[in-house]
Design a protein around this motif. Sequence first.
Motif, PDB file in Angstrom:
ATOM      1  N   THR A 152       0.816  -1.230   0.000  1.00 26.18           N
ATOM      2  CA  THR A 152       0.000   0.000   0.000  1.00 26.18           C
ATOM      3  C   THR A 152       0.839   1.265   0.000  1.00 26.18           C
ATOM      4  O   THR A 152       0.324   2.362  -0.266  1.00 26.18           O
ATOM      5  N   GLY A 153       2.131   1.139   0.338  1.00 20.19           N
ATOM      6  CA  GLY A 153       2.976   2.318   0.377  1.00 20.19           C
ATOM      7  C   GLY A 153       2.844   3.126   1.650  1.00 20.19           C
ATOM      8  O   GLY A 153       3.403   4.227   1.757  1.00 20.19           O
ATOM      9  N   ARG A 154       2.139   2.601   2.673  1.00 18.67           N
ATOM     10  CA  ARG A 154       1.972   3.312   3.947  1.00 18.67           C
ATOM     11  C   ARG A 154       3.155   3.004   4.863  1.00 18.67           C
ATOM     12  O   ARG A 154       3.622   1.865   4.947  1.00 18.67           O
ATOM     13  N   LYS A 155       3.632   4.022   5.541  1.00 18.02           N
ATOM     14  CA  LYS A 155       4.793   3.859   6.426  1.00 18.02           C
ATOM     15  C   LYS A 155       4.389   3.170   7.734  1.00 18.02           C
ATOM     16  O   LYS A 155       3.245   3.224   8.160  1.00 18.02           O
ATOM     17  N   VAL A 156       5.401   2.556   8.352  1.00 12.65           N
ATOM     18  CA  VAL A 156       5.216   1.881   9.641  1.00 12.65           C
ATOM     19  C   VAL A 156       5.962   2.673  10.707  1.00 12.65           C
ATOM     20  O   VAL A 156       7.079   3.156  10.477  1.00 12.65           O
ATOM     21  N   ARG A 157       5.367   2.767  11.879  1.00 10.53           N
ATOM     22  CA  ARG A 157       5.985   3.513  12.980  1.00 10.53           C
ATOM     23  C   ARG A 157       7.332   2.888  13.335  1.00 10.53           C
ATOM     24  O   ARG A 157       7.452   1.667  13.536  1.00 10.53           O
ATOM     25  N   ALA A 158       8.361   3.724  13.424  1.00 12.31           N
ATOM     26  CA  ALA A 158       9.719   3.223  13.695  1.00 12.31           C
ATOM     27  C   ALA A 158       9.900   2.829  15.150  1.00 12.31           C
ATOM     28  O   ALA A 158      10.747   1.997  15.478  1.00 12.31           O
ATOM     29  N   ASP A 159       9.142   3.409  16.087  1.00 12.04           N
ATOM     30  CA  ASP A 159       9.325   3.130  17.514  1.00 12.04           C
ATOM     31  C   ASP A 159       8.399   2.020  18.001  1.00 12.04           C
ATOM     32  O   ASP A 159       8.157   1.897  19.198  1.00 12.04           O
ATOM     33  N   LEU A 160       7.876   1.207  17.060  1.00 10.93           N
ATOM     34  CA  LEU A 160       6.929   0.150  17.429  1.00 10.93           C
ATOM     35  C   LEU A 160       7.505  -1.218  17.044  1.00 10.93           C
ATOM     36  O   LEU A 160       8.136  -1.363  15.996  1.00 10.93           O
TER      37      LEU A 160
END
Length: 774
Positions: free
Chosen positions: A695-703
């Motif tokens: 989908t091209g949606r970013k993922v939280r880096a602190d998770l």
Amino acid sequence: MNVETKSLPMVALRGLTVLPEMVKHFDVSRTKSIQAIEEAMEGDQKIFLSAQIELDTEDPGIADVYRIGCIASIKQVVKLPKKMLRVLIVGETRARLNVLEFEDPYLRANVTEVPDEVQTDGEEENPLSVEAMRSGLQDIFKEYLLKNPKLSKELAFQVEQTEELQKLVDVIAANVPFGYKDAQLLLEEQNLMDRYELLVYKLVSMIQVLNVKEELQAKVKERVDKNQREYILREEMKLIREELGDDSTLSDADEFQQATEKLQASDEVKEKLYKEIKRFRNSMGSPAETGVIRTYIETMLEMPWDKMCEEHQNIAYAKEVLEAEHYGLEKVKERILEFLAVRALTKRGDAPILCLVGPPGTGKTSIARSLARALKKPYVRISLGGVRDEAEIRGHRKTYVGAMPGRLAAGLRQAGVKNPLMLLDEIDKVSNDYKGDTFSALLEVLDSEQNCKFRDHYLEVPIDMSEVLFITTANTLQTIPRPLLDRMEIIEISSYTENEKMHIATRHLIPKQREKHGLTEDQLVISKNARWKMARNYTKEAGVRQLERKIGDICRKAAREILESQKKAVRVTERNLCQYLGKEVYTYQMANKEDEVGIVRGLAWTSVGGDTLQIEVNVMPGEGEILLTGQLGDVMKESARTGISYIRSVSGEYGISENFLKEHDVHIHIPEGAVPKDGPSAGITMATAMISAITGRKVRADLAMTGEITLRGRVLPIGGLKEKLLAAKNAGIHTVVIPKENEKDVEEISAEITRGLKILPVSYMEEVLEAALL
């Protein structure tokens, strides 16, 4: 030839036949026989002697004696006590009993002398033949004399000098100890030639019997001589010990007998010992058998059958010992104190079988040693790692060469009491092979309902192991069969946090290594920051073994520095730590600074604690292939395929076209490709990374997240939550997604780990995506 008929007193002999030329003593006790002797002595001292047919006939008549007897001359009569006579007679001629003239008060017989028949068929014997017969008989008799040295030399001389064949036959027949029936056959044979053949046959038969007897005696003597020699040597050794003043004058068998009488054991055990001691006495001539029986008896005597040690049930003392020697391990300490409390109230109670499960180096073995010290019980450690032969547990049959008791019986023997603390270390490392199922052998001893009658193959008598306090250790429960696992009470020992490692190093490891290397507290100082850095950057483990080794490295270098540079003290700080331990070995893969597409941080459990896994997914134009790299195991591959199927089922909800996955390839990669990875806890992580890449949606880096996924998007529970949360915290993660069913496990985790972490319990994949995707 004139045949003379005579009237003579008669004596019926029991078990004796008198032959011509025989000189013989015999005793007379019957009244009729005594009167017949006296009547003969008053006359010409001649008497007729005939043998009874049946020995037990008391008042014989003519039908009870042989009709052929011998006329003898009485030479001497001696009176004996109890109205008995001893008579010396000399046999003269054969005679036939015609009739008894009267039977009272003594027997008087009418007899006819029986002359020898020296001719055959009316022809005279050839003198050369007679001479050959005489010479042959003399030779046979000489051979007989060699086998019977008891016969007098005068007899040999008499036989040698006798030239008349008839007299020679009578002399030999009278002096060879035939039975009375064989002698009667010779007496009744009137023909000289037939009597000669019968005598030769009897002599040769007796010589053959004597030869066989000599052979048997030689064989027996050969066997006995060896035993006799050993017996004499033992007696000499015994005498030498007595001369030297050695008090151990009792034989080994006597010592075993006395030890058995003093042994505290059941009647069954003592009965078995007495039986083996009896066998030991009877096998003195066989060193091999004696050695086997001796070893068995000594082993049985050393076993603590009914010998127990007094338990120390002071809970305060036990708590003090456990707290002093171990930091953390709260569950284990609570369970042990509970056991002591029950034991103190009931004065007995079934000993529990505790199984301590956890990563290496977390103190499983040392907690058992501390428990033994708290209870003041003997401590026995049995390492089961690599044991694959059932006989190692149950023992070998004592008939085998090199047989010995099993490890459990040997442990009791070592402890000296029947209620020690026995540690079965590394029970998950036991293996099986063609020699037997080792796990099945442990089922009996680890079952409180069965171990009161545990039977060792070597000892052959039941051993009561119900009083033994068993502690087992394992790194994992996966390799332990379910029936065996069911018999043990599982206590999990999880990984140490960095704070716990710091406390353990300060309280235990550093003082222990200082003392081991001869350093005082003033000579070596390790700062707090240096200890933190050692735990974080020089070790990567669930326990503290590697940390202790690093402290040992510092102590060795400090000792050398003090001696070479004449320093009074060495101070190790965070700055100069690399001088003692070299460059940093481990660096934590910290959380990404920026949110990215297709990159998700997962959490994993390893045998040395928790770790984080960064999962990367790329989507490329292609033909719908799924590429998996990073040395993934079968479980993780299945999780990836399950995630793809889930994404296809919900593609419409996230704006993914129906043909997207057919026209594009999905590549899933987990870095550190040289490290094998497998486990059922990365399903939601891979699914999130794939949806992010598609989908091209970013993922939280602190998770970070952990959990397994189903085809319908449900999130399944996982294990090792404490280690995973600890790894997330060390990596600088702020939010952790966990399965809803693991929410109860969070309560058991110390606040030190959960502090600063936001924990999100989820049940479905939609919740995971909502929390992770931006």
